[in-house]
Design a protein around this motif. Structure first.
Motif, PDB file in Angstrom:
ATOM      1  N   ARG A  26       0.938  -1.309   0.014  1.00  0.00           N
ATOM      2  CA  ARG A  26      -0.232   0.037   0.033  1.00  0.00           C
ATOM      3  C   ARG A  26       0.824   1.266   0.008  1.00  0.00           C
ATOM      4  N   ASP A  27       1.811   1.208   0.819  1.00  0.00           N
ATOM      5  CA  ASP A  27       3.044   2.435   0.777  1.00  0.00           C
ATOM      6  C   ASP A  27       3.659   2.428  -0.456  1.00  0.00           C
ATOM      7  N   LEU A  28       3.930   1.472  -1.188  1.00  0.00           N
ATOM      8  CA  LEU A  28       4.628   1.568  -2.418  1.00  0.00           C
ATOM      9  C   LEU A  28       3.698   2.176  -3.425  1.00  0.00           C
ATOM     10  N   ALA A  29       2.428   1.830  -3.313  1.00  0.00           N
ATOM     11  CA  ALA A  29       1.468   2.258  -4.230  1.00  0.00           C
ATOM     12  C   ALA A  29       1.287   3.775  -4.070  1.00  0.00           C
ATOM     13  N   SER A  30       1.348   4.207  -3.047  1.00  0.00           N
ATOM     14  CA  SER A  30       1.028   5.865  -2.562  1.00  0.00           C
ATOM     15  C   SER A  30       2.225   6.412  -3.104  1.00  0.00           C
ATOM     16  N   LEU A  31       3.532   5.751  -2.934  1.00  0.00           N
ATOM     17  CA  LEU A  31       5.095   6.464  -3.385  1.00  0.00           C
ATOM     18  C   LEU A  31       4.815   6.596  -4.964  1.00  0.00           C
ATOM     19  N   TYR A  32       4.556   5.622  -5.511  1.00  0.00           N
ATOM     20  CA  TYR A  32       4.431   5.423  -6.964  1.00  0.00           C
ATOM     21  C   TYR A  32       3.556   6.517  -7.461  1.00  0.00           C
ATOM     22  N   ARG A  33       2.258   6.844  -6.965  1.00  0.00           N
ATOM     23  CA  ARG A  33       1.197   7.520  -7.222  1.00  0.00           C
ATOM     24  C   ARG A  33       1.708   9.319  -7.016  1.00  0.00           C
ATOM     25  N   LYS A  34       2.725   9.456  -6.024  1.00  0.00           N
ATOM     26  CA  LYS A  34       3.066  10.701  -5.781  1.00  0.00           C
ATOM     27  C   LYS A  34       4.343  11.084  -6.389  1.00  0.00           C
ATOM     28  N   SER A  35       4.935  10.194  -7.014  1.00  0.00           N
ATOM     29  CA  SER A  35       6.319  10.450  -7.589  1.00  0.00           C
ATOM     30  C   SER A  35       5.974  11.038  -9.082  1.00  0.00           C
ATOM     31  N   THR A  36       7.041  11.390  -9.868  1.00  0.00           N
ATOM     32  CA  THR A  36       7.128  11.984 -11.189  1.00  0.00           C
ATOM     33  C   THR A  36       7.622  11.171 -12.202  1.00  0.00           C
ATOM     34  N   VAL A  91      16.385  11.088 -17.635  1.00  0.00           N
ATOM     35  CA  VAL A  91      15.142  11.416 -16.706  1.00  0.00           C
ATOM     36  C   VAL A  91      14.809  12.647 -16.666  1.00  0.00           C
ATOM     37  N   GLU A  92      16.031  13.655 -16.772  1.00  0.00           N
ATOM     38  CA  GLU A  92      15.825  15.099 -16.881  1.00  0.00           C
ATOM     39  C   GLU A  92      14.779  15.447 -17.935  1.00  0.00           C
ATOM     40  N   GLY A  93      14.928  14.583 -19.153  1.00  0.00           N
ATOM     41  CA  GLY A  93      14.304  14.968 -20.242  1.00  0.00           C
ATOM     42  C   GLY A  93      12.489  14.626 -19.914  1.00  0.00           C
ATOM     43  N   LEU A  94      12.441  13.890 -19.394  1.00  0.00           N
ATOM     44  CA  LEU A  94      11.095  13.186 -19.014  1.00  0.00           C
ATOM     45  C   LEU A  94      10.756  13.960 -17.924  1.00  0.00           C
ATOM     46  N   LEU A  95      11.276  14.431 -17.031  1.00  0.00           N
ATOM     47  CA  LEU A  95      10.702  15.154 -15.771  1.00  0.00           C
ATOM     48  C   LEU A  95      10.412  16.831 -16.497  1.00  0.00           C
ATOM     49  N   LEU A  96      10.820  17.047 -17.551  1.00  0.00           N
ATOM     50  CA  LEU A  96      10.719  18.412 -18.161  1.00  0.00           C
ATOM     51  C   LEU A  96       9.655  18.277 -19.044  1.00  0.00           C
ATOM     52  N   ASP A  97       9.213  17.245 -19.319  1.00  0.00           N
ATOM     53  CA  ASP A  97       8.164  17.062 -20.639  1.00  0.00           C
ATOM     54  C   ASP A  97       6.953  16.208 -20.150  1.00  0.00           C
ATOM     55  N   GLU A  98       6.110  17.240 -19.481  1.00  0.00           N
ATOM     56  CA  GLU A  98       4.853  16.689 -18.896  1.00  0.00           C
ATOM     57  C   GLU A  98       3.854  16.035 -19.878  1.00  0.00           C
ATOM     58  N   GLN A  99       3.945  16.416 -21.232  1.00  0.00           N
ATOM     59  CA  GLN A  99       2.938  15.930 -22.116  1.00  0.00           C
ATOM     60  C   GLN A  99       3.282  14.505 -22.439  1.00  0.00           C
ATOM     61  N   LYS A 100       4.879  14.280 -22.508  1.00  0.00           N
ATOM     62  CA  LYS A 100       5.353  12.927 -22.648  1.00  0.00           C
ATOM     63  C   LYS A 100       4.975  12.051 -21.447  1.00  0.00           C
ATOM     64  N   ARG A 101       5.197  12.605 -20.144  1.00  0.00           N
ATOM     65  CA  ARG A 101       4.887  11.807 -19.173  1.00  0.00           C
ATOM     66  C   ARG A 101       3.414  11.394 -19.071  1.00  0.00           C
ATOM     67  N   ALA A 102       2.648  12.230 -19.550  1.00  0.00           N
ATOM     68  CA  ALA A 102       1.089  11.849 -19.690  1.00  0.00           C
ATOM     69  C   ALA A 102       0.749  10.603 -20.635  1.00  0.00           C
ATOM     70  N   SER A 103       1.402  11.156 -21.752  1.00  0.00           N
ATOM     71  CA  SER A 103       1.194  10.252 -23.038  1.00  0.00           C
ATOM     72  C   SER A 103       1.642   8.752 -22.612  1.00  0.00           C
ATOM     73  N   GLN A 104       2.877   8.681 -21.951  1.00  0.00           N
ATOM     74  CA  GLN A 104       3.622   7.534 -21.454  1.00  0.00           C
ATOM     75  C   GLN A 104       2.797   6.638 -20.503  1.00  0.00           C
ATOM     76  N   SER A 105       2.279   7.369 -19.475  1.00  0.00           N
ATOM     77  CA  SER A 105       1.408   6.774 -18.436  1.00  0.00           C
ATOM     78  C   SER A 105       0.019   6.143 -19.160  1.00  0.00           C
ATOM     79  N   SER A 106      -0.610   7.039 -20.203  1.00  0.00           N
ATOM     80  CA  SER A 106      -1.639   6.465 -20.743  1.00  0.00           C
ATOM     81  C   SER A 106      -1.278   5.063 -21.300  1.00  0.00           C
ATOM     82  N   HIS A 107      -0.263   5.114 -22.325  1.00  0.00           N
ATOM     83  CA  HIS A 107      -0.034   3.749 -22.940  1.00  0.00           C
ATOM     84  C   HIS A 107       0.464   2.725 -21.910  1.00  0.00           C
TER      85      HIS A 107
END
Length: 141
Positions: A26-36, A91-107
């Motif tokens: 449960r704590d891992l899931a919480s950590l994953y959900r609040k991480s970037t 990691v820096e590139g992904l941190l700076l690209d909110e659109q890519k993170r959202a697309s990747q999460s969806s896929h």
């Protein structure tokens, strides 16, 4: 940067970090959900952690190798060469690209949604049976 899974890390991190130790699911899931961004670099054996991260909506950076390319569809993870500089740039590139993170999460969510222990076990069973048959070995009963 947050590390988990052990009470200490094998090298001295030269950046701000926290060592969380072993966490309950449960704590891992919480950590994953609040991480970037999540990173799990297992060069020797397959890890289920990237799948857990994906299931929680966390974009994942993974080593770019034949094994990971066969495991994860391209749009589900961001691949990185296994060098410290390449990892930091990825990691820096992904941190700076909110659109890519959202697309990747969806896929990734669509990818993990289709996974099933039952289906995976059936595939392994079929592989074993086909190898037994190909080698003229038969199980009785």
């Amino acid at each position: 940067v947050m590390f988990f899974g052990a009470k200490k890390i094998p090298v001295a991190a030269q950046f701000p970090h926290e060592i969380l130790g072993v966490l309950k699911p449960r704590d891992l899931a919480s950590l994953y959900r609040k991480s970037t961004v999540g990173c799990v670099f297992s060069a020797t054996n397959y890890s289920l952690v990237p799948l857990e991260m994906m299931a929680c909506g966390l974009p994942v950076v993974e080593f770019d190798g034949e094994n990971t390319r066969e495991t994860f569809p391209e749009a589900c993870v961001t691949f990185s060469s296994p060098s410290p500089l390449a990892i930091s740039k990825t990691v820096e590139g992904l941190l700076l690209d909110e659109q890519k993170r959202a697309s990747q999460s969806s896929h990734a969510a669509k990818f993990v949604e289709k996974l099933s222990w039952q289906v995976s076990c059936k595939k392994i069973e079929q592989l074993i049976l086909s190898q037994l048959d190909a080698n003229n070995l038969y199980l009785e009963g």
